[in-house]
Design an enzyme around this catalytic site. Structure first.
Site, PDB file in Angstrom:
ATOM      1  N   CYS A  33      -1.450 -24.792   6.974  1.00 19.16           N
ATOM      2  CA  CYS A  33      -0.233 -25.486   6.542  1.00 19.16           C
ATOM      3  C   CYS A  33       0.895 -24.471   6.496  1.00 19.16           C
ATOM      4  CB  CYS A  33      -0.448 -26.164   5.192  1.00 19.16           C
ATOM      5  SG  CYS A  33      -0.268 -25.049   3.771  1.00 19.16           S
ATOM      6  N   ARG A  49       1.242 -12.891 -10.195  1.00 19.86           N
ATOM      7  CA  ARG A  49      -0.144 -12.983  -9.765  1.00 19.86           C
ATOM      8  C   ARG A  49      -0.713 -11.596  -9.468  1.00 19.86           C
ATOM      9  NH1 ARG A  49      -0.468 -18.595  -6.218  1.00 19.86           N
ATOM     10  NH2 ARG A  49       0.557 -19.941  -7.749  1.00 19.86           N
ATOM     11  N   LYS A  88       5.549 -19.351  -8.605  1.00 16.35           N
ATOM     12  CA  LYS A  88       4.707 -18.157  -8.553  1.00 16.35           C
ATOM     13  C   LYS A  88       5.540 -16.919  -8.227  1.00 16.35           C
ATOM     14  CE  LYS A  88       3.477 -19.406  -3.799  1.00 16.35           C
ATOM     15  NZ  LYS A  88       2.384 -19.857  -2.920  1.00 16.35           N
ATOM     16  N   CYS A 125      -6.183 -18.217   6.515  1.00 12.89           N
ATOM     17  CA  CYS A 125      -6.385 -18.786   5.183  1.00 12.89           C
ATOM     18  C   CYS A 125      -7.632 -19.672   5.194  1.00 12.89           C
ATOM     19  CB  CYS A 125      -5.163 -19.595   4.766  1.00 12.89           C
ATOM     20  SG  CYS A 125      -4.953 -21.124   5.711  1.00 12.89           S
ATOM     21  N   CYS A 146      -9.025 -26.902   0.978  1.00 10.62           N
ATOM     22  CA  CYS A 146      -7.630 -26.843   0.553  1.00 10.62           C
ATOM     23  C   CYS A 146      -6.966 -28.199   0.731  1.00 10.62           C
ATOM     24  CB  CYS A 146      -6.875 -25.779   1.347  1.00 10.62           C
ATOM     25  SG  CYS A 146      -5.122 -25.689   0.894  1.00 10.62           S
ATOM     26  N   CYS A 206      -0.161 -18.685   3.317  1.00 14.09           N
ATOM     27  CA  CYS A 206      -1.019 -17.802   2.525  1.00 14.09           C
ATOM     28  C   CYS A 206      -1.530 -16.597   3.308  1.00 14.09           C
ATOM     29  CB  CYS A 206      -2.194 -18.587   1.945  1.00 14.09           C
ATOM     30  SG  CYS A 206      -1.711 -19.787   0.685  1.00 14.09           S
ATOM     31  N   LYS A 220       5.011 -12.676  -6.901  1.00 19.61           N
ATOM     32  CA  LYS A 220       4.054 -11.749  -6.307  1.00 19.61           C
ATOM     33  C   LYS A 220       4.659 -10.354  -6.173  1.00 19.61           C
ATOM     34  CE  LYS A 220       1.827 -15.477  -3.688  1.00 19.61           C
ATOM     35  NZ  LYS A 220       1.499 -16.019  -2.357  1.00 19.61           N
ATOM     36  N   ARG A 239     -10.304 -18.124  -8.656  1.00 19.99           N
ATOM     37  CA  ARG A 239      -9.763 -16.874  -8.097  1.00 19.99           C
ATOM     38  C   ARG A 239      -9.819 -15.787  -9.175  1.00 19.99           C
ATOM     39  NH1 ARG A 239      -4.249 -18.031  -5.862  1.00 19.99           N
ATOM     40  NH2 ARG A 239      -5.461 -19.000  -4.193  1.00 19.99           N
TER      41      ARG A 239
END
Length: 576
Positions: A482, A152, A216, A437, A443, A486, A218, A83
């Site tokens: 899932c 991120r 994480k 996603c 994934c 995302c 954001k 990424r």
């Protein structure tokens, strides 16, 4: 061992294993260099796989091939996803060409434009990782902190020429990204052959510390009335407050997040809350204060409870604000008036304050690839070869070909026509407001299809919306494989979240402006049943909606679902 020592050891034992991995990693180095040098496997160890995330890299395997390879007693078909950070989403034509070439040479010959304004390359083999990262660096981009327990990629509206305010917001996004980038030299040592930190020389992470964040983090920046960044879905948000065409400051939102776990009532998506207002000069130090409070108080024992949303939910917004203000040394002002209208992109041609043209193209689910029928990747490559402006990644996985001079527009239009790149703009409003996603096959968390399935589902639903006279009525539909969220499915007026192969939880009723979560309508709906579930509701909407009423608002007003209230069980279907 004395009492204090025993208590300390007991506390340490409760920490999640990832905390130990970070602690022992020597600022994200671990044994990555040795793992990369091992030619006997395409895999890397579990601890190193956690550390590569901080470097913007995920270990994956092709799940389509698992069964057959298992029968043949072969190892999994390992590869890596890379990424690339793009703060604010703006890249040059040269950078687009570099990503295109790297994807052709070392990846699976496709590029993914993500839901967070980043590039993703898929299918990179371990032996090619370092060369690919060096190619990205040569294009003046990087992958550090694109993943991992750090801040991120910072998102904003990617068109700095829409107004002076948009230009300022892009600068803030890039400054936030720079300020919160990890200080460790591990990235440069491992991937770019940088000079190693000398033995005995002390290395520090002034913002993150040795174990970085609990999870994480954001950040997004929005310019009302557009909420194209889905500001309420993120840990930290800045809402530009504009007076007389100038940004006078930012409303600050904190505590949003999408991820959850099926069936675990302690986990749920959460909308960010307004914490206050700051001046433009205070924005960077506010971000650092918010990050360090989360660093010090976030849950490091349970990663499912480690995001900022749970820190604030457990302790309260007022407590959190006081902690932030204590670190700032001053009080935040109260939030100011603003209004959002939608979360989508502005498609087609627009003219900016720079008197140049900007073309927003629909890229279905952000996948840049060539097929026998549609040479999208080739067409964009040919444009990049002659384009003097830039390429901008939107927050909805679409692409802006930006800063086209009037004199250069005809040659761009010629290539657009030759390769059919604007054909997607003729799609239904449902498709133009869809997002998915990656999910299968790469994934490892995916429970069901998403990117490969949503286009076909939309095609089936288009028959319903068109027969109902709703072809040009925007309905936000989002799908993930899932519950990690995302593609921000819990903010879709129609949200579909993978539950098992071929089965999805169906959510309805989010706000079109991104200010209200949807609610579980029905669980474990088979893929072949989704259209049958939605058709009666869509047809009813066409007949009974009030003037200007959006689909999500209709579902709530008519009791198709009851709106979610904080503190209630998001996992239980709540229908009228």
């Amino acid at each position: 061992m004395n009492k204090n020592g025993r208590e300390s050891a007991a506390k340490e034992a409760k920490l999640h294993k990832n905390e130990g991995i970070k602690e022992a990693s020597n600022f994200l180095r671990g044994t990555l260099a040795e793992a990369l040098a091992d030619p006997t496997t395409g895999n890397i160890g579990a601890d190193d796989a956690q550390l590569t995330k901080f470097h913007g890299i995920y270990l994956q395997d092709d799940r389509d091939e698992r069964s057959e390879r298992r029968k043949k007693k072969l190892d999994k078909a390992y590869s890596f996803m890379i990424r690339v950070r793009v703060p604010g989403g703006v890249t040059t034509s040269a950078q687009w060409l570099a990503m295109d070439e790297l994807s052709e040479r070392y990846g699976n010959r496709t590029m993914k434009l993500t839901t967070r304004q980043a590039y993703q390359l898929h299918g990179v083999l371990k032996a090619n990782l370092k060369t690919t990262i060096q190619g990205i660096n040569a294009a003046l981009m990087d992958t550090i902190a694109a993943c991992g327990d750090v801040n991120r990629n910072v998102m904003c509206n990617p068109n700095p020429y829409q107004s002076e305010a948009h230009a300022e917001v892009l600068q803030l996004s890039q400054a936030l990204s720079d300020h919160l980038t990890p200080a460790t030299q591990a990235y440069h040592e491992i991937w770019l052959d940088g000079e190693k930190v000398a033995g005995g020389e002390e290395e520090v992470e002034p913002i993150y510390g040795k174990t970085y964040l609990p999870r994480k983090f954001k950040i997004v920046v929005a310019v009302p009335p557009s909420n194209d960044v889905d500001i309420y879905a993120h840990d930290l948000g800045y809402i530009a407050i504009i007076e007389d065409g100038k940004i006078v400051g930012y409303n600050i939102t904190v505590g949003g997040g999408m991820g959850m776990t099926h069936g675990n009532a302690a986990t749920h998506p959460r909308l960010a809350e307004l914490m206050g207002f700051c001046t433009p000069e205070q924005a960077i130090e506010v971000a650092e204060a918010v990050v360090t409070v989360q660093r010090d108080f976030g849950d490091r024992t349970n990663r499912a409870h480690a995001r900022l949303k749970y820190t604030i939910e457990d302790r309260g917004l007022e407590w959190f604000r006081k902690e932030v203000e204590a670190r700032l040394g001053y009080q935040l002002q109260e939030a100011r008036e603003f209004k959002f209208e939608d979360t989508g992109d502005r498609y087609g041609w627009t003219k900016g304050t720079d008197d140049k043209w900007h073309l927003t193209l629909f890229i279905q689910n952000g996948r840049i690839k060539d097929t026998a029928e549609f040479k999208m990747k080739t067409g964009l490559r040919e444009i990049a070869k002659i384009h003097k402006g830039d390429f901008r990644l939107t927050n909805n996985q679409n692409l802006i070909i930006g800063a086209i001079a009037e004199a250069d527009r005809p040659q761009i239009e010629k290539l657009i026509s030759k390769f059919g790149l604007s054909a997607g703009l003729e799609s239904s409003a449902l498709r133009l407001n869809s997002m998915a996603c990656v999910a299968l096959p790469t994934c490892g968390l995916s429970l069901a299809e998403s990117e490969r399935y949503l286009p076909d589902l939309v095609t089936d639903l288009e028959q319903v919306v068109e027969s109902a006279g709703l072809r040009d009525d925007a309905i936000v539909i989002r799908m993930t494989g899932c519950p990690n969220g995302c593609a921000r499915p819990y903010l879709g007026e129609i949200g579909l979240v993978g539950k098992a192969p071929g089965k999805y939880n169906l959510y309805l009723g989010a706000g079109f402006d991104g200010s209200r979560l949807n609610r579980l309508y029905k669980t474990s709906v088979k893929s072949e049943e989704i259209v049958d579930e939605l058709a009666p509701i869509i047809n009813r909407y066409a007949k009974e909606r009030e003037s200007g009423e959006r689909f999500g608002d209709f579902c709530v007003r008519t009791g198709v679902v009851t709106p979610y209230e904080a503190g209630t069980n998001y996992h239980e279907p709540m229908v009228g």
